[in-house]
Scaffold this motif. Structure first.
Motif, PDB file in Angstrom:
ATOM      1  N   ALA A   1       0.822  -1.210   0.000  1.00  0.00           N
ATOM      2  CA  ALA A   1       0.000   0.000   0.000  1.00  0.00           C
ATOM      3  C   ALA A   1       0.855   1.259   0.000  1.00  0.00           C
ATOM      4  CB  ALA A   1      -0.946  -0.010   1.202  1.00  0.00           C
ATOM      5  N   VAL A   2       1.890   1.281   0.816  1.00  0.00           N
ATOM      6  CA  VAL A   2       2.754   2.459   0.889  1.00  0.00           C
ATOM      7  C   VAL A   2       3.470   2.683  -0.434  1.00  0.00           C
ATOM      8  CG1 VAL A   2       4.839   3.404   1.950  1.00  0.00           C
ATOM      9  CG2 VAL A   2       3.049   2.414   3.385  1.00  0.00           C
ATOM     10  N   THR A   3       3.940   1.617  -1.064  1.00  0.00           N
ATOM     11  CA  THR A   3       4.599   1.755  -2.368  1.00  0.00           C
ATOM     12  C   THR A   3       3.655   2.367  -3.388  1.00  0.00           C
ATOM     13  OG1 THR A   3       6.066  -0.126  -1.933  1.00  0.00           O
ATOM     14  CG2 THR A   3       5.737   0.500  -4.235  1.00  0.00           C
ATOM     15  N   ALA A   4       2.407   1.889  -3.393  1.00  0.00           N
ATOM     16  CA  ALA A   4       1.426   2.436  -4.329  1.00  0.00           C
ATOM     17  C   ALA A   4       1.123   3.896  -4.027  1.00  0.00           C
ATOM     18  CB  ALA A   4       0.144   1.610  -4.273  1.00  0.00           C
ATOM     19  N   LEU A   5       0.994   4.242  -2.751  1.00  0.00           N
ATOM     20  CA  LEU A   5       0.713   5.625  -2.367  1.00  0.00           C
ATOM     21  C   LEU A   5       1.884   6.543  -2.715  1.00  0.00           C
ATOM     22  CD1 LEU A   5      -0.987   4.982   1.095  1.00  0.00           C
ATOM     23  CD2 LEU A   5      -2.107   5.804  -0.987  1.00  0.00           C
ATOM     24  N   LEU A   6       3.108   6.045  -2.586  1.00  0.00           N
ATOM     25  CA  LEU A   6       4.282   6.830  -2.997  1.00  0.00           C
ATOM     26  C   LEU A   6       4.279   7.056  -4.504  1.00  0.00           C
ATOM     27  CD1 LEU A   6       7.033   5.167  -0.770  1.00  0.00           C
ATOM     28  CD2 LEU A   6       6.385   7.580  -0.697  1.00  0.00           C
ATOM     29  N   ASP A   7       3.986   6.008  -5.250  1.00  0.00           N
ATOM     30  CA  ASP A   7       3.957   6.126  -6.712  1.00  0.00           C
ATOM     31  C   ASP A   7       2.899   7.125  -7.176  1.00  0.00           C
ATOM     32  OD1 ASP A   7       5.989   4.278  -6.899  1.00  0.00           O
ATOM     33  OD2 ASP A   7       4.662   2.585  -7.340  1.00  0.00           O
ATOM     34  N   LEU A   8       1.792   7.194  -6.442  1.00  0.00           N
ATOM     35  CA  LEU A   8       0.700   8.106  -6.801  1.00  0.00           C
ATOM     36  C   LEU A   8       0.926   9.520  -6.276  1.00  0.00           C
ATOM     37  CD1 LEU A   8      -2.314   5.713  -6.101  1.00  0.00           C
ATOM     38  CD2 LEU A   8      -1.559   6.538  -8.357  1.00  0.00           C
ATOM     39  N   GLY A   9       1.952   9.687  -5.463  1.00  0.00           N
ATOM     40  CA  GLY A   9       2.248  11.011  -4.922  1.00  0.00           C
ATOM     41  C   GLY A   9       1.343  11.430  -3.783  1.00  0.00           C
ATOM     42  N   LEU A  10       0.636  10.495  -3.161  1.00  0.00           N
ATOM     43  CA  LEU A  10      -0.254  10.832  -2.051  1.00  0.00           C
ATOM     44  C   LEU A  10       0.480  10.855  -0.719  1.00  0.00           C
ATOM     45  CD1 LEU A  10      -3.448   8.816  -3.053  1.00  0.00           C
ATOM     46  CD2 LEU A  10      -2.940  11.233  -3.446  1.00  0.00           C
ATOM     47  N   VAL A  11       1.583  10.131  -0.630  1.00  0.00           N
ATOM     48  CA  VAL A  11       2.456  10.221   0.546  1.00  0.00           C
ATOM     49  C   VAL A  11       3.869  10.482   0.061  1.00  0.00           C
ATOM     50  CG1 VAL A  11       0.996   8.638   1.880  1.00  0.00           C
ATOM     51  CG2 VAL A  11       2.997   7.744   0.660  1.00  0.00           C
ATOM     52  N   ARG A  12       4.713  10.912   0.964  1.00  0.00           N
ATOM     53  CA  ARG A  12       6.124  11.171   0.624  1.00  0.00           C
ATOM     54  C   ARG A  12       7.005  10.666   1.750  1.00  0.00           C
ATOM     55  NH1 ARG A  12       8.441  16.028   2.734  1.00  0.00           N
ATOM     56  NH2 ARG A  12       7.000  17.156   4.103  1.00  0.00           N
ATOM     57  N   GLU A  13       8.231  10.332   1.397  1.00  0.00           N
ATOM     58  CA  GLU A  13       9.174   9.878   2.399  1.00  0.00           C
ATOM     59  C   GLU A  13       9.767  11.067   3.150  1.00  0.00           C
ATOM     60  OE1 GLU A  13      11.868   7.498   0.038  1.00  0.00           O
ATOM     61  OE2 GLU A  13      10.872   5.659   0.732  1.00  0.00           O
ATOM     62  N   ARG A  14       9.980  10.874   4.455  1.00  0.00           N
ATOM     63  CA  ARG A  14      10.595  11.905   5.293  1.00  0.00           C
ATOM     64  C   ARG A  14      11.982  11.437   5.705  1.00  0.00           C
ATOM     65  NH1 ARG A  14       7.537  15.710   7.927  1.00  0.00           N
ATOM     66  NH2 ARG A  14       9.632  16.408   8.569  1.00  0.00           N
ATOM     67  N   LEU A  15      12.936  11.578   4.786  1.00  0.00           N
ATOM     68  CA  LEU A  15      14.305  11.168   5.064  1.00  0.00           C
ATOM     69  C   LEU A  15      14.897  11.915   6.250  1.00  0.00           C
ATOM     70  CD1 LEU A  15      15.618  10.983   1.395  1.00  0.00           C
ATOM     71  CD2 LEU A  15      15.161   9.053   2.913  1.00  0.00           C
ATOM     72  N   ASP A  16      14.399  13.144   6.467  1.00  0.00           N
ATOM     73  CA  ASP A  16      14.914  13.947   7.571  1.00  0.00           C
ATOM     74  C   ASP A  16      14.539  13.376   8.933  1.00  0.00           C
ATOM     75  OD1 ASP A  16      12.273  14.651   6.647  1.00  0.00           O
ATOM     76  OD2 ASP A  16      12.282  16.254   8.130  1.00  0.00           O
ATOM     77  N   LEU A  17      13.554  12.471   8.965  1.00  0.00           N
ATOM     78  CA  LEU A  17      13.118  11.871  10.228  1.00  0.00           C
ATOM     79  C   LEU A  17      13.630  10.446  10.416  1.00  0.00           C
ATOM     80  CD1 LEU A  17       9.375  13.037  10.312  1.00  0.00           C
ATOM     81  CD2 LEU A  17      11.357  14.116  11.402  1.00  0.00           C
ATOM     82  N   ALA A  18      14.392   9.938   9.432  1.00  0.00           N
ATOM     83  CA  ALA A  18      14.901   8.568   9.536  1.00  0.00           C
ATOM     84  C   ALA A  18      15.938   8.465  10.652  1.00  0.00           C
ATOM     85  CB  ALA A  18      15.525   8.143   8.205  1.00  0.00           C
ATOM     86  N   PRO A  19      15.936   7.369  11.426  1.00  0.00           N
ATOM     87  CA  PRO A  19      16.919   7.199  12.505  1.00  0.00           C
ATOM     88  C   PRO A  19      18.331   7.158  11.948  1.00  0.00           C
ATOM     89  CG  PRO A  19      15.127   5.600  12.688  1.00  0.00           C
ATOM     90  CD  PRO A  19      14.980   6.248  11.350  1.00  0.00           C
ATOM     91  N   ARG A  20      19.248   7.770  12.636  1.00  0.00           N
ATOM     92  CA  ARG A  20      20.651   7.768  12.217  1.00  0.00           C
ATOM     93  C   ARG A  20      21.243   6.359  12.353  1.00  0.00           C
ATOM     94  NH1 ARG A  20      22.961  12.736  11.649  1.00  0.00           N
ATOM     95  NH2 ARG A  20      21.763  14.520  12.417  1.00  0.00           N
TER      96      ARG A  20
END
Length: 360
Positions: free
Chosen positions: A64-83
């Protein structure tokens, strides 16, 4: 109907039949819709957190997340990824509030509002005008307002539209009967389609307002009630019944039930104390039928003045069999109508976003 007071069975049965005749078309949300709801409710989350909070398998969430990313409805927040952690499953995702906008229209008896906002329902632009007498004039004005919004938001793409209406809307035929506007079978679908260049959703007024109230309740307490009853008391009285955040039953204009509970005496028809007590009793009876965990009354006529709230609360106490379920009142009704317009536009994106985007 355990706990219903003696002498109130007939009105309760009538109300139960009345509610049963207005079943909402809102279906259970798809996995992608549930993920969108969780992201709206709690903000950015990783796939692992989404799987746990939504109750889906890791593979279902990934798809579901992959599909939502492809459709542009969600986006990744790399700035919040754990170090120090690698891999996309560790990267939180969030609702994508850029790139696109949604447009909602609230068709009111006195005023009509055209509101544009992002995918979280946050307002970006608003136009309000006096509602013309003719349905054709109304939607011509809506179209003109939308063109202004598109020009103001030219860096965004219009994704979906919503229309909030009172009266009786026939979804199969796309027509609206609205006695207070003197409209009979007004072709609102055809008129709206002519001025909106995207797919759209039409939502009854009470459903749209109730969903906004529910989300505000949810954001304030982190979890909304599982079984919630909402009454909108304005020039007419309408109600919605939500289960797990989705409208299961709704009805516009239940004034006749309020009148049936307390007959007018000595020319007191229309007196605010009498109407308020009557409404309170009607609210209590419906609450007993559906066994709601929470009851809220919003709208303008009864809820602006504290004195009227007192009369309504007294009627509720007189009739309710459950003293442990308090009556709540909402505020800021004018703002809620604009939010409801955007809610109608965003509804499908939180029920079946993938299906909606594929149907465009």
């Amino acid at each position: 109907m355990v706990g219903v007071q003696t002498g109130s069975v007939r009105p309760v049965l009538d109300i139960a039949r009345f509610m049963g005749s207005y079943v909402s078309a809102a279906d259970k949300a798809t996995p992608a819709g549930r993920i969108m709801q969780q992201l709206r409710r709690s903000g950015p989350a990783t796939r692992a957190v989404l799987a746990e909070s939504v109750g889906l398998s890791a593979s279902s969430v990934n798809r579901a997340v992959t599909a939502l990313l492809d459709l542009g409805l969600v986006r990744e927040r790399l700035d919040l990824a754990p170090r120090g952690r690698v891999g996309r499953p560790r990267v939180p995702v969030a609702v994508n509030t850029g790139r696109r906008f949604l447009a909602g229209v609230h068709l009111g008896e006195r005023e009509t509002s055209v509101v544009s906002g992002d995918l979280l329902g946050r307002e970006l632009h608003r136009t309000t005008f006096t509602t013309p007498a003719s349905a054709f004039e109304v939607f011509a004005a809506v179209g003109a307002a939308l063109r202004v919004h598109e020009a103001a938001l030219r860096d965004r793409e219009l994704l979906w539209a919503g229309l909030v209406v009172g009266g009786r809307y026939d979804g199969q035929r796309g027509v609206l009967d609205h006695p207070r506007l003197d409209w009979c079978e007004a072709p609102v679908d055809a008129l709206f389609r002519a001025v909106v260049p995207t797919p759209y959703t039409v939502v009854p007024h009470v459903e749209a307002v109730a969903e906004v109230e529910y989300r505000r309740f949810e954001s304030a307490f982190r979890r909304g009630p599982e079984n919630w009853l909402y009454f909108c008391a304005d020039d007419t009285v309408s109600m919605a019944w939500l289960v797990d955040g989705l409208v299961r039953s709704s009805a516009d204009d239940i004034e006749s039930f309020c009148a049936a509970l307390v007959p007018d005496e000595g020319g007191a028809a229309g007196a605010f104390p009498d109407r308020s007590v009557r409404l309170g009793r009607a609210v209590a009876l419906v609450r007993d039928v559906v066994n709601a965990d929470a009851v809220t009354v919003g709208g303008g006529v009864f809820t602006r003045a504290g004195q009227e709230r007192g009369y309504l609360s007294e009627g509720y106490r007189q009739m309710s069999s459950y003293a442990d379920v308090p009556l709540r009142f909402s505020d800021r009704y004018d703002e809620i109508r604009s939010a409801a317009a955007l809610g109608a536009a965003t509804r499908v994106m939180y029920l079946d976003p993938i299906g909606a985007m594929q149907s465009r």
